[in-house]
Write a protein that holds these residues in place. Structure first.
Motif, short mmCIF file in Angstrom:
data_model
loop_
_atom_site.label_atom_id
_atom_site.label_comp_id
_atom_site.label_asym_id
_atom_site.label_seq_id
_atom_site.Cartn_x
_atom_site.Cartn_y
_atom_site.Cartn_z
N TYR A 224 0.82 -1.20 0.00
CA TYR A 224 0.00 0.00 0.00
C TYR A 224 0.86 1.27 0.00
O TYR A 224 0.82 2.05 -0.95
N TYR A 249 -13.00 4.56 1.45
CA TYR A 249 -13.15 4.93 2.85
C TYR A 249 -13.15 6.44 3.03
O TYR A 249 -13.96 6.99 3.77
N ARG A 250 -12.25 7.10 2.33
CA ARG A 250 -12.16 8.56 2.45
C ARG A 250 -13.38 9.26 1.83
O ARG A 250 -13.68 10.38 2.19
N ALA B 117 -3.80 -1.28 4.89
CA ALA B 117 -4.92 -0.37 4.60
C ALA B 117 -6.20 -0.92 5.21
O ALA B 117 -7.01 -0.17 5.78
N ILE B 121 -8.57 0.91 8.18
CA ILE B 121 -9.98 1.32 8.19
C ILE B 121 -10.78 0.58 9.26
O ILE B 121 -11.66 1.15 9.88
N GLU B 219 5.76 2.34 9.87
CA GLU B 219 4.39 2.06 9.46
C GLU B 219 3.73 3.27 8.81
O GLU B 219 3.89 4.40 9.24
N TYR B 220 2.98 3.01 7.76
CA TYR B 220 2.25 4.08 7.08
C TYR B 220 0.76 3.75 6.96
O TYR B 220 -0.09 4.48 7.47
N GLY B 221 0.45 2.62 6.30
CA GLY B 221 -0.91 2.32 5.87
C GLY B 221 -1.96 2.40 6.96
O GLY B 221 -2.99 3.08 6.80
N VAL B 224 -2.06 6.11 8.71
CA VAL B 224 -2.60 7.24 7.95
C VAL B 224 -4.12 7.22 7.97
O VAL B 224 -4.77 8.26 7.87
N LEU B 225 -4.72 6.03 8.13
CA LEU B 225 -6.18 5.95 8.11
C LEU B 225 -6.81 6.15 9.48
O LEU B 225 -7.94 6.60 9.57
N ASN B 229 -3.67 12.99 11.19
CA ASN B 229 -2.50 13.46 10.43
C ASN B 229 -2.33 14.97 10.51
O ASN B 229 -2.07 15.64 9.52
N PRO B 238 6.85 9.06 8.45
CA PRO B 238 6.59 8.55 7.10
C PRO B 238 5.47 9.31 6.39
O PRO B 238 5.55 9.55 5.18
#
Lengths: 289, 283
Positions: A224, A249-250, B117, B121, B219-221, B224-225, B229, B238
């Motif tokens: 991702y 989702y966004r 991701a 979510i 870690e990002y995915g 970020v959700l 941020n 990141p």
């Protein structure tokens, strides 16, 4: 306090401490189950609840949505390219590391592990600084009219990078354990390099190899961060499944996001089941020995 | 060594050896270069084109410093949680029998299999104010999604397997009779735990915790959700790199990205040193 007095003291206390140990055990199991439920189980369960929150109809509506099918196709293509490359590389690297002794062997092993510890965003940034328009190879690629970043090759490269170590990591210990005796015997009996590999080496590493392939596939499907950097994220064109999940989702379309997640989580489930089978086989083999 | 020497005296060996040498080596080196080594060098070379003063200014901009602070602070917190909970989980899975133990053992690997991701979510939803877990925390005044605590939850999630999976095999090998010996010699349960069981586990626990920390830092995915941020609040390094890239600020992205790359190299080195220590301990 002598040993004698202690043993006398512990006599009446024995029942109590046994009971206490039992309670301690139950408390510890409860704590661990609660922790795993909060962190792992409930969030994973919710993926499925979220996907079917508005019934089975909307779930299938997402699955036939052209944006979704396009994203699925792109992910399948990236996986279809990255996994075979990573398997061939993993086998070669495992063979080199397990069968050859050379200076810098541990260094090579660490380099192969590198993608595990690099942030996916940094991985994407690395690819951009090499293959991007302003990257080191940018002018060369432009003169050849090859586009890598913001197009499919970039996605494929990012997918390869993330899943690179798995096959080698799984195969190396098995190759080291089986040793070279059988291979040498095969060669003495006149088998060629390929024949030895197909008939002797491959059968002995097949479960580790399979597990490595599963892991690298799971990783490739779920890639991702790195893809988010190198893809232009155009809906229906350079959007992979994970980018589709994020996009939906966004846009407050969480039902579609979870429906697509179910497809991705389904593979995660398959991965875990195959891992169980794989480990059970190893256990049985160990017990036979 | 001696084996390979005697081998090379047979007439066909040198040719085979060369053949075997060139193909896998060639594939390994070529692939590594294209996919990993050249991109790493490209990033470092790009960073080197910035003047040291410029690099320093970009890498230590106030917002960058705050993201390092948040990233490392939260990752350390997550690693600490996993250090304790992971060791406890490994202990429970190895030493106790209870229903659904195998299922529990299998789900430990979920974070490796589930895309980040998806994790992002679902964690954001479950820990939101109306979510399954969030709705219990809201009355207590605890908000998770879109706060730094959410970042921590995501980091805990993705690094669950590391400590469990490094400690589990060591615990399995540990001889139960040593503990019994300690008890029979009059040690209390705590004493046995601290002085007999824990010491051989420490290298494994440290290795797992460092790996968990390294994974959490990058870690990002999922983060970020689940995070809002917002700079100085819950923005991690990141994601700042990603934002810089989106703003077309290549220099800024390169500087902060290089810092992150160097940190992951250092952490990788640490893991290797810890593993070497572990092997010496085992031997």
């Amino acid at each position: 306090m002598t040993a004698e007095s202690k043993s006398i003291q512990s006599l009446p206390g024995e029942v109590k401490s046994e009971k206490g140990r039992e309670w301690g055990k139950i408390a510890l199991i409860a704590a661990v189950v609660t922790y795993l439920a909060m962190v792992l189980l409930l969030p994973t369960l919710y993926v499925f609840i979220g996907a079917f929150s508005r019934g089975i109809g909307p779930f299938f509506a997402t699955l036939i949505d052209p944006d979704f099918t396009q994203a699925l196709r792109l992910t399948a293509m990236a996986v279809g390219i990255a996994v075979p490359f990573n398997v061939v590389f993993g086998l070669c690297a495992a063979w080199v590391i397990a069968r050859r002794r050379f200076r810098g062997r541990t260094l090579l092993l660490s380099i192969i592990d590198l993608p595990f510890s690099i942030s996916p965003i940094v991985a994407g940034l690395m690819l951009v600084s090499l293959y991007g328009r302003n990257g080191l190879l940018g002018p060369l690629l432009q003169s050849l009219d090859i586009r890598i970043i913001f197009s499919f090759p970039g996605i494929a490269l990012a997918t390869m990078l993330g899943g690179m170590p798995f096959v080698a990591r799984e195969v190396i210990p098995v190759l080291e354990e089986v040793g070279t005796q059988e291979e040498e015997a095969a060669k003495t009996l006149g088998a060629g390099e390929w024949q030895t590999f197909w008939r002797v080496t491959l059968p002995s590493i097949r479960w580790a190899l399979l597990y490595g392939i599963i892991l690298t596939t799971a990783r490739a499907m779920g890639e991702y961060g790195a893809i988010a950097v190198v893809s232009s994220n155009l809906i229906g064109r350079t959007q992979t499944l994970t980018l589709y999940v994020e996009g939906a989702y966004r846009n407050y379309d969480s039902q579609s996001a979870f429906a697509a997640s179910v497809v991705l989580a389904g593979l995660a489930g398959v991965t875990l089941v195959i891992k169980e089978v794989f480990e059970r086989r190893i256990r049985i083999k160990d017990e036979e020995v | 060594m001696t084996v390979s020497k005697t081998q090379s005296t047979s007439p066909s060996a040198p040719k085979n050896w060369l053949k075997g040498f060139s193909l896998p080596w060639g594939v390994t080196i070529t692939y590594l270069s294209i996919v990993l080594l050249l991109p790493v060098s490209a990033l470092i070379l790009r960073a080197a084109t910035l003047s040291p003063a410029e690099f320093w200014r970009l890498a230590t901009a106030p917002v960058a410093l705050s993201t390092y602070n948040i990233t490392f602070g939260t990752a350390l917190f997550a690693a600490a949680i996993n250090c304790v909970a992971g060791t406890a989980t490994a202990w429970v899975l190895v030493r106790y029998e209870f229903p659904f133990k195998r299922v529990l053992d299998a789900v430990i690997d979920l974070p490796f299999a589930l895309p980040t991701a998806v994790a992002g979510i679902t964690l954001a939803t479950v820990y939101s104010e109306q979510g399954w877990i969030g709705s219990f925390l809201t009355p207590l005044g605890i908000r998770v999604s879109f706060t730094r605590l959410g970042v921590a939850v995501a980091m805990v999630f993705i690094s669950v397997p590391f400590v469990v999976r490094t400690v589990q095999p060591v615990l399995q090998e540990l001889d139960y009779t040593i503990e019994e010996a300690a008890w029979s010699l009059g040690a209390s349960r705590w004493e046995t735990c601290w002085r007999v069981v824990l010491p051989p586990l420490i290298p494994a626990i440290l290795t797992g915790t460092t790996q968990a920390f390294a994974r959490a830092v990058g870690e990002y995915g999922s983060v970020v959700l689940i995070a809002a941020n917002i700079p100085y609040q819950d923005l991690i390094a990141p994601i700042l790199v990603f934002q810089r890239l989106e703003e077309n600020d290549m220099a800024g992205a390169t500087a902060i990205g290089t810092v992150l790359l160097l940190i992951s190299l250092v952490l990788l080195l640490m893991v290797n040193v810890l593993q070497a220590w572990r092997q010496r301990y085992d031997g």
